[in-house]
Design an enzyme around this catalytic site. Structure first.
Site, PDB file in Angstrom:
ATOM      1  N   GLN A  28      -7.781  -0.124   3.454  1.00  0.00           N
ATOM      2  CA  GLN A  28      -8.673  -0.652   4.495  1.00  0.00           C
ATOM      3  C   GLN A  28     -10.024  -1.108   3.954  1.00  0.00           C
ATOM      4  OE1 GLN A  28      -8.008  -1.328   7.656  1.00  0.00           O
ATOM      5  NE2 GLN A  28      -5.929  -0.525   7.613  1.00  0.00           N
ATOM      6  N   GLY A  44       0.812  -1.213   0.000  1.00  0.00           N
ATOM      7  CA  GLY A  44       0.000   0.000   0.000  1.00  0.00           C
ATOM      8  C   GLY A  44       0.848   1.267   0.000  1.00  0.00           C
ATOM      9  N   THR A  45       1.910   1.263   0.787  1.00  0.00           N
ATOM     10  CA  THR A  45       2.763   2.452   0.877  1.00  0.00           C
ATOM     11  C   THR A  45       3.358   2.803  -0.482  1.00  0.00           C
ATOM     12  OG1 THR A  45       3.262   2.138   3.219  1.00  0.00           O
ATOM     13  CG2 THR A  45       4.872   3.375   1.928  1.00  0.00           C
ATOM     14  N   ASN A  49      -7.905   3.979   8.628  1.00  0.00           N
ATOM     15  CA  ASN A  49      -7.355   2.783   9.254  1.00  0.00           C
ATOM     16  C   ASN A  49      -7.511   2.765  10.766  1.00  0.00           C
ATOM     17  OD1 ASN A  49      -5.513   4.981   8.668  1.00  0.00           O
ATOM     18  ND2 ASN A  49      -3.967   3.807   9.750  1.00  0.00           N
ATOM     19  N   SER A  80      -3.917  -3.306  -0.730  1.00  0.00           N
ATOM     20  CA  SER A  80      -2.848  -4.089  -0.133  1.00  0.00           C
ATOM     21  C   SER A  80      -3.286  -5.527   0.067  1.00  0.00           C
ATOM     22  CB  SER A  80      -2.474  -3.467   1.215  1.00  0.00           C
ATOM     23  OG  SER A  80      -1.614  -4.326   1.919  1.00  0.00           O
ATOM     24  N   SER A  81      -2.325  -6.436   0.003  1.00  0.00           N
ATOM     25  CA  SER A  81      -2.612  -7.866   0.111  1.00  0.00           C
ATOM     26  C   SER A  81      -2.718  -8.341   1.555  1.00  0.00           C
ATOM     27  CB  SER A  81      -1.492  -8.633  -0.611  1.00  0.00           C
ATOM     28  OG  SER A  81      -1.317  -9.927  -0.101  1.00  0.00           O
ATOM     29  N   CYS A  93       2.641   6.337  23.285  1.00  0.00           N
ATOM     30  CA  CYS A  93       3.574   5.242  23.558  1.00  0.00           C
ATOM     31  C   CYS A  93       3.607   4.250  22.420  1.00  0.00           C
ATOM     32  CB  CYS A  93       3.160   4.507  24.815  1.00  0.00           C
ATOM     33  SG  CYS A  93       3.634   5.391  26.279  1.00  0.00           S
TER      34      CYS A  93
END
EC number: 2.8.1.7
Lengths: 395, 124
Positions: free
Chosen positions: A179, A71-72, A151, A199-200, A324
């Site tokens: 997503q 995806g990126t 997402n 995306s896979s 965090c």
């Protein structure tokens, strides 16, 4: 101990049929799809079968699918590719404040190259407002990139309406559908978009593979240069086992989508009802225009990482928008963009459902979670301050 | 990510709570950054008889608060003042680097509680 995986928004387990297909590809069809001989031709057939399956998942034609490393890369290819091809026409790009960093950071990088970027705000549900988009469009706007669904909070954007406005204006429309493709019905012609990333590994396929849908006639430059693979838009020998796995996953999702969507929605609604019945727990994101797999709540007076650790001790895997876990000092940029205060954003919990989850999993989570929340609140100095305030009579 | 000792103090925190009439109270952090620690001390003849804490924060924030209370119960005020955030982290067999600054504030909270105690003594 019972283990319940509720982080399918991060990644999904690989489907057994996908593993089978990938193993068969590596074992029996190692050829290079570009080769002329029979080994190459067999590999090429697998590549094109996978392309057809992925195209079918999103209502595209096979020749409009370019395989990427995920995806990126698809987002980067879309944004940089269009920006560089259209620079003579204009230098303005519109995006939204709740995009994935693959989109936001690509736009920021283009800003350094002299492009102007407008980041649209969102409402309390994380939704882009149509009037903001209309106001932001300029004659020099070349590209609008807005995600199909978020997402973190699962809010589904009105991409069809957004695209209509963008196209009327004459700009190119990209949507990050990482997503949604395989999770809700996605049809590139229904939406009208020019570019769409998928995306896979979010849909039970392997990691390291994704695709960019490019509508025929869309002008864009490649980011890498080399051979003629993927219509020269993404050269390099194809990741065939990965692509075959993605193709199989797309085939399974196309087949099972209606049934899975209604099952996920039921489980999701049970989780949302269970969580919001706990005092001072609020749902983040849109109540109905929402991914069927997504639950995101803010639990006041406690911090997300400690909640995740305690859930993990009970075998429950989730994620949080707390600082965090974001790897920075700030909590989730999505929650902050929705106007949620820092201290409440730190106490967010995202649970994302998948095929392997059952009603019994939900029972278990709803049984375990209230105790954990109570334990952490009993430790929290913010909680007793609130109790003290509640005891103070109103003058 | 966390050592066994951190996880032990996180899952079974020692001395959680409040002291009804504390000799001193110290608080550090703020909700914006995601960590708040409040430490209560009960002092008799300059010896720390009891310590309790309340913490809003991540696993490291809760674990450092917990072990800090264990490290100073029974110690003199002067000894307790020598306790550093680094020593607290060391007593937990270390913390992940990104947690050293944002979530390792227990000694600071303790020192604030001691300062509060001293100020109250002087006021008497």
């Amino acid at each position: 101990m019972r283990r319940v995986y509720l982080d399918h928004g991060a990644t999904t387990p690989v489907h057994p049929e996908v593993i089978e297909a990938m193993v068969a590809c590596m074992r029996d069809h190692f050829g290079n799809p570009s080769s002329v001989h029979s080994f190459g031709r067999e590999a090429k057939k697998l590549l094109e079968d996978a392309r057809s399956n992925v195209a079918k998942l999103i209502g595209a034609r096979p020749e409009e699918i370019i395989f990427t490393s995920g995806g990126t890369e698809a987002d980067n290819l879309a944004i940089f590719g269009v920006a560089r091809a259209m620079r003579k026409k204009g230098n303005h790009i519109i995006t939204s404040a709740v995009e994935h960093h693959a989109v936001l950071d690509a736009c920021l990088a283009l800003k350094k190259e002299g492009f102007e970027i407008t980041v649209l705000p969102v409402d309390e549900y994380g939704m882009v407002k149509i009037e903001d988009l209309k106001a932001a469009l300029r004659p020099e706007t070349i590209l609008v990139t807005i995600m199909h669904a978020n997402n973190e909070v699962g809010t589904i954007q009105p991409i069809k309406e957004i695209t209509r406005i963008v196209k009327e204006h004459g700009a190119i429309m990209h949507t990050d559908a990482v997503q949604t493709a395989g999770k809700i019905p996605v049809d590139v012609n229904e939406l009208g978009v020019d570019l769409l990333s998928a995306s896979s590994h979010k849909i039970y396929g392997p990691k390291g593979v994704g695709c960019l849908y490019i509508r025929k006639g869309t002008k864009m430059f490649p980011l890498t240069h080399g051979g003629g693979q993927e219509r020269k838009r993404r050269p390099g020998t194809e990741n065939l086992p990965g692509i075959v796995g993605f193709g199989k996953a797309a085939e399974i999702m196309t087949r099972d989508l209606p049934e899975e969507t209604s099952r996920m929605t039921k489980l999701r609604n049970r989780l949302i009802e269970g969580f919001t019945a706990i005092p001072e727990v609020k749902l983040n994101g849109h109540p109905t225009d929402r991914l069927p797999i997504n639950v995101n709540v803010s639990i006041r007076y406690i911090e997300g990482e400690s909640l995740l650790l305690m859930l993990d001790m009970k075998g429950i895997a989730g994620s949080s928008g707390s600082a965090c876990t974001s790897g920075s000092l700030d909590p989730s940029h999505v929650l902050l963009a929705m106007g949620i205060p820092h201290e409440i954003a730190h106490g967010s919990l995202r649970l994302t459902l998948g095929r392997d989850n059952s009603e019994a999993d939900i029972d278990y989570v709803l049984q375990v979670v209230p105790e954990i929340i109570e334990r952490l609140r009993a430790m929290s100095p913010l909680y007793d301050r609130k109790e003290a305030q509640a005891c103070t009579p109103i003058k | 990510m966390y050592t066994d000792k951190v996880m032990d103090h996180f899952m079974n925190p020692r001395n959680v709570g409040e002291i009804e009439k504390p000799s001193g109270v110290g608080e550090v952090g703020n909700p914006t950054c995601g960590d708040i620690m409040r430490i209560y001390i009960d002092v008799e003849d300059d010896i720390i008889k009891d310590v309790k804490f309340k913490t809003f924060g991540c696993g490291a924030a809760i674990a450092t608060s917990s072990i800090c209370t264990e490290l100073v119960i029974g110690k003199s005020i002067d000894e307790a003042l020598k306790l550093t955030n680094e020593a607290v982290a060391e007593a937990l067999d270390g913390l992940p680097p990104q947690k050293m600054h944002c979530s390792n504030l227990a000694a600071d909270a303790l020192h604030k509680a001691i300062a509060d105690y001293k100020a109250k003594q002087e006021a008497k």
